[in-house]
Design a protein around this motif. Structure first.
Motif, PDB file in Angstrom:
ATOM      1  N   LEU A   1       9.201  34.899  22.210  1.00  0.00           N
ATOM      2  CA  LEU A   1       8.250  35.943  21.821  1.00  0.00           C
ATOM      3  C   LEU A   1       8.468  36.359  20.376  1.00  0.00           C
ATOM      4  O   LEU A   1       7.510  36.629  19.637  1.00  0.00           O
ATOM      5  CB  LEU A   1       8.383  37.158  22.741  1.00  0.00           C
ATOM      6  N   ILE A   2       9.720  36.393  19.945  1.00  0.00           N
ATOM      7  CA  ILE A   2      10.007  36.776  18.561  1.00  0.00           C
ATOM      8  C   ILE A   2       9.508  35.700  17.601  1.00  0.00           C
ATOM      9  O   ILE A   2       8.938  35.990  16.547  1.00  0.00           O
ATOM     10  CB  ILE A   2      11.509  37.050  18.382  1.00  0.00           C
ATOM     11  N   GLY A   3       9.706  34.431  17.973  1.00  0.00           N
ATOM     12  CA  GLY A   3       9.156  33.357  17.162  1.00  0.00           C
ATOM     13  C   GLY A   3       7.642  33.441  17.069  1.00  0.00           C
ATOM     14  O   GLY A   3       7.057  33.220  15.999  1.00  0.00           O
ATOM     15  N   TYR A   4       7.001  33.779  18.167  1.00  0.00           N
ATOM     16  CA  TYR A   4       5.550  33.925  18.199  1.00  0.00           C
ATOM     17  C   TYR A   4       5.094  35.087  17.319  1.00  0.00           C
ATOM     18  O   TYR A   4       4.113  34.977  16.564  1.00  0.00           O
ATOM     19  CB  TYR A   4       5.100  34.143  19.637  1.00  0.00           C
ATOM     20  N   ALA A   5       5.814  36.205  17.382  1.00  0.00           N
ATOM     21  CA  ALA A   5       5.425  37.399  16.624  1.00  0.00           C
ATOM     22  C   ALA A   5       5.680  37.239  15.133  1.00  0.00           C
ATOM     23  O   ALA A   5       4.983  37.847  14.306  1.00  0.00           O
ATOM     24  CB  ALA A   5       6.189  38.610  17.151  1.00  0.00           C
ATOM     25  N   GLY A   6       6.669  36.441  14.775  1.00  0.00           N
ATOM     26  CA  GLY A   6       6.974  36.229  13.364  1.00  0.00           C
ATOM     27  C   GLY A   6       8.022  37.164  12.805  1.00  0.00           C
ATOM     28  O   GLY A   6       8.544  36.931  11.723  1.00  0.00           O
ATOM     29  N   SER A   7       8.354  38.242  13.539  1.00  0.00           N
ATOM     30  CA  SER A   7       9.425  39.139  13.124  1.00  0.00           C
ATOM     31  C   SER A   7       9.924  39.895  14.347  1.00  0.00           C
ATOM     32  O   SER A   7       9.197  40.059  15.340  1.00  0.00           O
ATOM     33  CB  SER A   7       8.956  40.137  12.058  1.00  0.00           C
ATOM     34  N   THR A   8      11.150  40.356  14.275  1.00  0.00           N
ATOM     35  CA  THR A   8      11.721  41.094  15.389  1.00  0.00           C
ATOM     36  C   THR A   8      10.993  42.415  15.597  1.00  0.00           C
ATOM     37  O   THR A   8      10.705  42.819  16.732  1.00  0.00           O
ATOM     38  CB  THR A   8      13.220  41.339  15.132  1.00  0.00           C
ATOM     39  N   VAL A   9      10.666  43.087  14.509  1.00  0.00           N
ATOM     40  CA  VAL A   9       9.954  44.369  14.614  1.00  0.00           C
ATOM     41  C   VAL A   9       8.587  44.174  15.251  1.00  0.00           C
ATOM     42  O   VAL A   9       8.161  44.941  16.125  1.00  0.00           O
ATOM     43  CB  VAL A   9       9.828  45.038  13.234  1.00  0.00           C
ATOM     44  N   ARG A  10       7.868  43.128  14.815  1.00  0.00           N
ATOM     45  CA  ARG A  10       6.538  42.911  15.371  1.00  0.00           C
ATOM     46  C   ARG A  10       6.599  42.577  16.861  1.00  0.00           C
ATOM     47  O   ARG A  10       5.744  43.021  17.641  1.00  0.00           O
ATOM     48  CB  ARG A  10       5.826  41.794  14.607  1.00  0.00           C
ATOM     49  N   ALA A  11       7.600  41.809  17.272  1.00  0.00           N
ATOM     50  CA  ALA A  11       7.765  41.505  18.695  1.00  0.00           C
ATOM     51  C   ALA A  11       7.988  42.795  19.484  1.00  0.00           C
ATOM     52  O   ALA A  11       7.442  42.975  20.580  1.00  0.00           O
ATOM     53  CB  ALA A  11       8.926  40.546  18.896  1.00  0.00           C
ATOM     54  N   ALA A  12       8.795  43.698  18.932  1.00  0.00           N
ATOM     55  CA  ALA A  12       9.032  44.984  19.587  1.00  0.00           C
ATOM     56  C   ALA A  12       7.745  45.796  19.671  1.00  0.00           C
ATOM     57  O   ALA A  12       7.464  46.444  20.688  1.00  0.00           O
ATOM     58  CB  ALA A  12      10.112  45.762  18.839  1.00  0.00           C
ATOM     59  N   GLU A  13       6.950  45.755  18.618  1.00  0.00           N
ATOM     60  CA  GLU A  13       5.666  46.473  18.628  1.00  0.00           C
ATOM     61  C   GLU A  13       4.736  45.909  19.697  1.00  0.00           C
ATOM     62  O   GLU A  13       4.071  46.663  20.433  1.00  0.00           O
ATOM     63  CB  GLU A  13       5.013  46.373  17.252  1.00  0.00           C
TER      64      GLU A  13
END
Length: 385
Positions: free
Chosen positions: A192-204
């Protein structure tokens, strides 16, 4: 070839297909020459924690389907420590009906008992940490997955009886009932973090989708565990302040946590537990203390960074290679772990899971193969699960 479903009242052929041939042939011989009422002693060759429920439930179903009586005498309560060679239970009934069941009921006893023992030991080593059973992906199918989740619940309950927090849940819905839950635990994988592109965005993304759930963020994807942890905490400062956020450390063994190297790892432990590094006894223990991956130094460093930034209520979830020995090292280093995610209570040495059964009585006459006379002694009263 797919595994058939659990045997039911119409599936004697399924039992015959999965049991050892010599048991099937024994059943045929006994059917021809006359039945006998026998008693089996069922035991293991190593110390374990008793976890007989799956065996008992399966045998009870089979006995009902065959319209026969199988008397199950448990010598130890569920969750009780059992010594090597000490019978866990005795089975009494028709030799014709019991002879072809041995293969399958032993499969349902040995692995859970050993895994429960390992789960119990881990929980005692870190009594102030909660544990999550993350064994599913390491299991060879759903039947093993059920056994391991059950074992974790038994070992965790035994540890709670001695003051530990124990296992609070597992990673999937199907086995959540063993922990008194309706759903499995878990927030996000690395994917999911790879998909989101950043750790913060995955958390969002997670928080937008599941706004009412606590947030646990995996922070090692980009190798910026400290930086990304603080960024996520700042982004969700209200969750962090209310104790509804956790950071999960899963750094793989090929590198150090961000900012650490051997020298700095030693320095971190010297700041918090100066005696720990002087007590190590093996290379493996040293690696757990100051090596790569999720070491004691890595956990202390993350706690330092969170506290220094004002996020003292953010919890730390540690995963990656947590078995009994790693938990022991973490305990000695007083590593500030709130939750341990582990699949490593699955026995490392599969041969240790082998349960064994021997007949000790034929029509009321005591008889057992040479060398197994110790099974004739029936200590204790019949126990309940």
């Amino acid at each position: 070839m797919t595994r058939p479903a659990e045997p039911s009242s119409t599936e004697d052929a399924t039992i015959a297909g999965w049991t050892d041939a010599y048991f099937n042939r024994t059943k045929a011989i006994v059917s021809r020459f006359g039945d006998a009422r026998v008693t089996y002693a069922v035991f293991m060759r190593r110390p374990v924690v008793a976890a007989p429920r799956l065996l008992v439930e399966w045998l009870t179903r089979v006995a009902a389907a065959r319209q026969t009586d199988i008397q199950i005498d448990l010598m130890h309560k569920e969750g009780e420590w059992v010594g090597a060679g000490d019978p866990l239970l005795y089975l009494t009934g028709s030799f014709r009906h019991l002879s072809d069941l041995e293969t399958l009921y032993l499969q349902k006893l040995g692995p859970p008992c050993v895994a429960a023992h390992n789960a119990f030991q881990m929980c005692l080593e870190l009594p102030n940490s909660s544990f999550l059973a993350m064994d599913a992906r390491h299991c060879a199918g759903s039947e093993m997955q059920e056994m391991m989740a059950y074992a974790a619940s038994v070992g965790g309950a035994a540890a709670r009886a001695e003051g530990a927090k124990g296992f609070i849940g597992g990673a999937n819905d199907a086995t959540a009932h063993w922990f008194g839950k309706s759903r499995g635990y878990g927030t996000m994988p690395h994917a999911l973090i790879g998909y989101a592109g950043s750790t913060v965005r995955a958390a969002e993304m997670f928080h937008e989708t599941y706004p009412d759930e606590a947030l646990t963020v995996l922070v090692d994807y980009f190798g910026r565990e400290v930086t990304d942890s603080l960024a996520v905490c700042e982004r969700f400062d209200s969750l962090a302040a209310s104790g509804r956020m956790a950071i999960r450390l899963d750094t793989h063994g090929g590198r150090f946590l961000q900012g650490l190297d051997p020298a700095e790892s030693y320095a971190v432990l010297e700041r918090h537990v100066p005696g720990a590094i002087r007590r190590y006894r093996s290379d493996t223990e040293l690696r757990h203390l100051v090596g790569t991956g999720v070491s004691a130094a890595a956990i202390w460093r993350m706690r330092e960074a969170l506290d220094a930034a004002g996020f003292s209520k953010v919890r730390i979830v540690a995963s990656s290679g947590f078995g009994v020995s790693k938990c022991r090292v973490m305990s000695e280093a007083r590593a500030p772990i709130d939750v341990v995610g582990t699949g490593s209570f699955i026995p490392n040495t599969w041969s240790e899971t082998y349960a064994t059964a021997d007949i000790v009585s034929y029509d009321g006459i005591a008889r057992v193969k040479l060398g197994r006379e110790f099974l004739l002694q029936r200590n204790g009263e019949r126990q309940q699960l």
